[in-house]
Design an enzyme around this catalytic site. Structure first.
Site, PDB file in Angstrom:
ATOM      1  N   LYS A   1       0.841  -1.211   0.000  1.00 12.30           N
ATOM      2  CA  LYS A   1       0.000   0.000   0.000  1.00 12.30           C
ATOM      3  C   LYS A   1       0.873   1.257   0.000  1.00 12.30           C
ATOM      4  CE  LYS A   1      -1.663   1.684   4.058  1.00 12.30           C
ATOM      5  NZ  LYS A   1      -1.392   3.120   4.262  1.00 12.30           N
ATOM      6  N   ASN A   2       1.861   1.300   0.869  1.00  8.87           N
ATOM      7  CA  ASN A   2       2.647   2.527   1.019  1.00  8.87           C
ATOM      8  C   ASN A   2       3.576   2.794  -0.160  1.00  8.87           C
ATOM      9  OD1 ASN A   2       1.368   2.994   3.388  1.00  8.87           O
ATOM     10  ND2 ASN A   2       3.134   2.600   4.723  1.00  8.87           N
TER      11      ASN A   2
ATOM     12  N   ARG B   1      -4.171  10.719   4.745  1.00  9.58           N
ATOM     13  CA  ARG B   1      -3.082  11.677   4.817  1.00  9.58           C
ATOM     14  C   ARG B   1      -2.200  11.667   3.573  1.00  9.58           C
ATOM     15  NH1 ARG B   1       0.363  14.371   8.175  1.00  9.58           N
ATOM     16  NH2 ARG B   1       2.470  13.924   7.541  1.00  9.58           N
TER      17      ARG B   1
ATOM     18  N   CYS C   1      -4.657   8.788   9.970  1.00 10.76           N
ATOM     19  CA  CYS C   1      -4.655   8.034  11.227  1.00 10.76           C
ATOM     20  C   CYS C   1      -4.510   8.970  12.426  1.00 10.76           C
ATOM     21  CB  CYS C   1      -3.484   7.068  11.250  1.00 10.76           C
ATOM     22  SG  CYS C   1      -3.784   5.539  10.378  1.00 10.76           S
TER      23      CYS C   1
ATOM     24  N   ARG D   1       0.587  15.094  13.011  1.00  6.48           N
ATOM     25  CA  ARG D   1       1.414  14.734  11.850  1.00  6.48           C
ATOM     26  C   ARG D   1       1.420  15.908  10.889  1.00  6.48           C
ATOM     27  NH1 ARG D   1      -0.460   8.830   9.966  1.00  6.48           N
ATOM     28  NH2 ARG D   1       1.537   8.762   8.916  1.00  6.48           N
TER      29      ARG D   1
ATOM     30  N   VAL E   1       2.754  18.732   7.991  1.00 13.31           N
ATOM     31  CA  VAL E   1       3.313  18.587   6.640  1.00 13.31           C
ATOM     32  C   VAL E   1       4.345  19.695   6.369  1.00 13.31           C
ATOM     33  CG1 VAL E   1       1.393  17.336   5.566  1.00 13.31           C
ATOM     34  CG2 VAL E   1       1.328  19.830   5.640  1.00 13.31           C
TER      35      VAL E   1
ATOM     36  N   ASP F   1       5.481   0.940  11.865  1.00 13.63           N
ATOM     37  CA  ASP F   1       4.249   0.273  11.435  1.00 13.63           C
ATOM     38  C   ASP F   1       4.174  -1.189  11.891  1.00 13.63           C
ATOM     39  OD1 ASP F   1       3.335   2.562  10.295  1.00 13.63           O
ATOM     40  OD2 ASP F   1       3.680   1.973   8.219  1.00 13.63           O
TER      41      ASP F   1
ATOM     42  N   ILE G   1       9.083   7.438  16.406  1.00 12.21           N
ATOM     43  CA  ILE G   1       8.642   8.140  15.186  1.00 12.21           C
ATOM     44  C   ILE G   1       7.387   8.982  15.446  1.00 12.21           C
ATOM     45  CG2 ILE G   1       8.003   7.888  12.734  1.00 12.21           C
ATOM     46  CD1 ILE G   1      10.765   6.765  13.229  1.00 12.21           C
TER      47      ILE G   1
ATOM     48  N   ARG H   1      -8.233  -0.484   5.341  1.00 17.54           N
ATOM     49  CA  ARG H   1      -7.394   0.505   4.667  1.00 17.54           C
ATOM     50  C   ARG H   1      -6.055  -0.108   4.266  1.00 17.54           C
ATOM     51  NH1 ARG H   1      -6.183   5.629   7.893  1.00 17.54           N
ATOM     52  NH2 ARG H   1      -4.933   5.835   6.034  1.00 17.54           N
TER      53      ARG H   1
HETATM   54  C1  UD1 Z   1       4.675   6.980   6.149  1.00 16.26           C
HETATM   55  C2  UD1 Z   1       3.811   5.754   6.064  1.00 16.26           C
HETATM   56  C3  UD1 Z   1       3.356   5.340   7.459  1.00 16.26           C
HETATM   57  C4  UD1 Z   1       4.577   5.164   8.366  1.00 16.26           C
HETATM   58  C5  UD1 Z   1       5.474   6.393   8.326  1.00 16.26           C
HETATM   59  C6  UD1 Z   1       6.774   6.200   9.087  1.00 16.26           C
HETATM   60  C7  UD1 Z   1       2.719   5.985   3.916  1.00 16.26           C
HETATM   61  C8  UD1 Z   1       1.469   6.245   3.152  1.00 16.26           C
HETATM   62  N1  UD1 Z   1       2.639   6.066   5.247  1.00 16.26           N
HETATM   63  O1  UD1 Z   1       3.872   8.020   6.702  1.00 16.26           O
HETATM   64  O2  UD1 Z   1       2.637   4.115   7.344  1.00 16.26           O
HETATM   65  O3  UD1 Z   1       4.136   4.954   9.691  1.00 16.26           O
HETATM   66  O4  UD1 Z   1       5.795   6.714   6.976  1.00 16.26           O
HETATM   67  O5  UD1 Z   1       7.472   5.114   8.610  1.00 16.26           O
HETATM   68  O6  UD1 Z   1       3.750   5.673   3.343  1.00 16.26           O
HETATM   69  N2  UD1 Z   1       6.761  14.886  10.077  1.00 16.26           N
HETATM   70  C9  UD1 Z   1       6.851  16.223  10.335  1.00 16.26           C
HETATM   71  N3  UD1 Z   1       6.623  17.095   9.301  1.00 16.26           N
HETATM   72  C10 UD1 Z   1       6.358  16.672   8.041  1.00 16.26           C
HETATM   73  C11 UD1 Z   1       6.261  15.289   7.792  1.00 16.26           C
HETATM   74  C12 UD1 Z   1       6.481  14.405   8.830  1.00 16.26           C
HETATM   75  O7  UD1 Z   1       7.103  16.644  11.470  1.00 16.26           O
HETATM   76  O8  UD1 Z   1       6.174  17.506   7.154  1.00 16.26           O
HETATM   77  C13 UD1 Z   1       6.979  13.928  11.187  1.00 16.26           C
HETATM   78  C14 UD1 Z   1       5.778  13.046  11.479  1.00 16.26           C
HETATM   79  O9  UD1 Z   1       4.859  13.687  12.317  1.00 16.26           O
HETATM   80  C15 UD1 Z   1       6.424  11.850  12.120  1.00 16.26           C
HETATM   81  C16 UD1 Z   1       7.754  11.732  11.362  1.00 16.26           C
HETATM   82  O10 UD1 Z   1       7.990  13.013  10.797  1.00 16.26           O
HETATM   83  O11 UD1 Z   1       6.681  12.096  13.469  1.00 16.26           O
HETATM   84  C17 UD1 Z   1       7.781  10.690  10.274  1.00 16.26           C
HETATM   85  O12 UD1 Z   1       6.670  10.878   9.430  1.00 16.26           O
HETATM   86  P1  UD1 Z   1       6.680  10.480   7.892  1.00 16.26           P
HETATM   87  O13 UD1 Z   1       7.876   9.611   7.623  1.00 16.26           O
HETATM   88  O14 UD1 Z   1       6.509  11.688   7.075  1.00 16.26           O
HETATM   89  O15 UD1 Z   1       5.365   9.591   7.802  1.00 16.26           O
HETATM   90  P2  UD1 Z   1       4.334   9.536   6.620  1.00 16.26           P
HETATM   91  O16 UD1 Z   1       5.021   9.747   5.314  1.00 16.26           O
HETATM   92  O17 UD1 Z   1       3.154  10.360   6.954  1.00 16.26           O
END
Ligand code: UD1
Length: 429
Positions: free
Chosen positions: A22-23, A101, A125, A130, A132, A315, A337, A407
């Site tokens: 999925k990811n 997300r 989730c 979280r 961006v 995960d 994380i 999901r």
């Molecule tokens: C992806 C995966 C999710 C997995 C996560 C970490 C997908 C669709 N989802 O989520 O299943 O749990 O990686 O392996 O691939 N952060 C910030 N600012 C940002 C972006 C992230 O502070 O702009 C923080 C997040 O809150 C978190 C950390 O960075 O604490 C890692 O997040 P990130 O690797 O971005 O996770 P996702 O890409 O959302």
């Protein structure tokens, strides 16, 4: 709404087919926005999040078609063709983005191709805040102007994006993907440092390269992208889902069973495999997949700390925590994380687990026996951990709110039933 009913106590034995990731699929689907030619993805999993992304892309003008093939334990080998001949809308509305997300992944490719993109701030989730911000600061480094207003992000770069050097302030999977998609069509060279190294990112790089992108350093934390004027269509097979594989490996381990995970890759889950081995579980490559067995060995407590790849994946944290609830001894689980990613703990406690949490640490003391109970799923991986606990609990466990499971796990109950679990999906009254 459906629920999953499990009668615990069956040992799992047999073969489970692992689906496409999925990811990996979600950013790959977003890559279709970068070209007016067809991107053909195979090994597409049959999951709610994939449908959400297909709907979102359809709304931007992408023609999506799907050919399916029913297989052992679910739909395997589905092929999805995505053609973004013209981007008819550069706005991703709240109604679609709030469901997932990862919808924010359309931001980079749309602004790269159209010079403007407006995307609702995402939901997703409930595992902590979280933000961006990294996606946005990276796009700014590539020359986009960013405004956030009334719940929407507006990125504009009327003259196109331009290459830059960008150091990720924190390892982020999604931001690395979003920015890679954007940099592929930027003018000039982009150097990303401290990029995420998850296998899903390597999969995305390989697909982008097949589409004509120029990326060096694939699989490392430093990615160099030479922007090109246009990308073309390509065919790409999505990598196997390593989180699904890890979940079923832990399901085999918790029941003291022996399972072969067909199509899975051990090199993608080495950190989790290393910890599983310490619990007394055998896990090795066999017949091109993964062989897992904990027949006749005691389940031992092992500590785990989550980390970006190649570390132990966040995960799989909830599932490993569930595994530890019946292990011999005490285990310390540290989540680095996400904040607030122990929502499975109160539910596991209702099943008799002995777990205490403080901040980002959980101490799990193994008990002899869990007891079945009605429990509530709170997020995708937390739901999987409740199913695992249900497999060994005494009596009946009913997991509610399983739309979270749908999901990310394709036909979970069917796959588990095929290896001997007593599990069914029933309508919640
Ligand atoms: C992806 C995966 C999710 C997995 C996560 C970490 C997908 C669709 N989802 O989520 O299943 O749990 O990686 O392996 O691939 N952060 C910030 N600012 C940002 C972006 C992230 O502070 O702009 C923080 C997040 O809150 C978190 C950390 O960075 O604490 C890692 O997040 P990130 O690797 O971005 O996770 P996702 O890409 O959302």
């Amino acid at each position: 709404m459906d629920k999953i009913r499990i009668r615990g106590g069956q040992t799992l034995n047999g073969v489970i087919r692992i689906g496409g990731a999925k990811n990996a699929a979600l950013p790959l689907m977003a890559a279709s926005l970068l070209t007016d030619e067809a991107l053909v993805l195979s090994n597409v999993p049959h999951l709610a999040d994939i449908t959400t992304m297909a709907n979102l892309l359809g709304q931007h003008g992408v023609l999506v078609s799907l050919e399916g093939q029913a297989g052992n334990g679910g739909h395997v080998g589905r092929v999805m063709s995505l053609t973004a001949g013209e981007i008819t809308s550069t706005t991703a509305p709240y109604d679609l983005v709030r469901r997932m997300r990862a919808s924010v992944l359309v931001l980079g490719p749309i602004v790269a191709r159209e010079g403007v993109a407006t995307v609702s701030l995402p939901g997703g989730c409930a595992i902590g805040t979280r933000p961006v911000d990294i996606h946005l600061s990276g796009l700014e480094a590539l020359g986009a102007e960013i405004e956030v207003e009334a719940g929407y992000i507006r990125a504009s770069a009327p003259k196109g994006l331009r290459g830059a050097r960008y150091v990720f302030p924190k390892v982020s999977v999604g931001a690395t993907e979003n920015l890679l998609l954007a940099a592929s069509l930027a003018k000039g060279e982009t150097i990303f440092e401290n990029a995420a190294r998850e296998p899903e990112i390597t999969d995305l790089c390989e697909c982008l390269i097949a589409m004509g992108a120029k990326i060096d350093g694939v699989g490392t934390a430093t990615l160099t992208v030479q922007g090109v004027d246009r990308l073309h269509g390509a065919e790409h097979s999505i990598m196997p889902d390593r989180i699904e594989a890890g979940t079923y490996a832990m399901a085999a381990a918790i029941t003291g069973g022996t399972v072969e995970l067909e199509g899975a890759r051990l090199d993608h889950i080495e950190a989790a495999a290393a910890q599983l081995r310490k619990t007394g579980t055998t896990i090795e490559t066999r017949n091109g997949g993964i062989f897992v067995s904990r027949a006749n060995t005691e389940l031992l407590a092992v500590d785990v700390e989550t980390d970006p790849y190649p570390g132990f994946p966040t995960d799989l944290q909830a599932q490993f925590l569930a595994l530890m609830t019946t292990a011999k001894g005490a285990s310390v689980i540290t989540e680095t994380i996400f904040e607030n990613r122990f929502m499975h703990v109160p539910e596991l406690q209702r099943m008799g687990a002995d777990v205490t949490t403080q901040g980002n640490t959980a101490v799990v003391r193994g008990v002899d026996q869990l007891n079945g109970a009605p429990v509530m799923a709170s997020d995708l991986r937390a739901s999987a951990s409740l199913v695992l606990a249900g497999l060994v609990a005494d009596g009946v466990t009913e997991v509610r709110r399983i739309y979270h499971l749908d999901r990310g796990y394709e036909r979970l109950e069917e796959k588990l039933r095929l290896v001997g679990a007593d599990v069914e999906r029933v309508e919640d009254s």
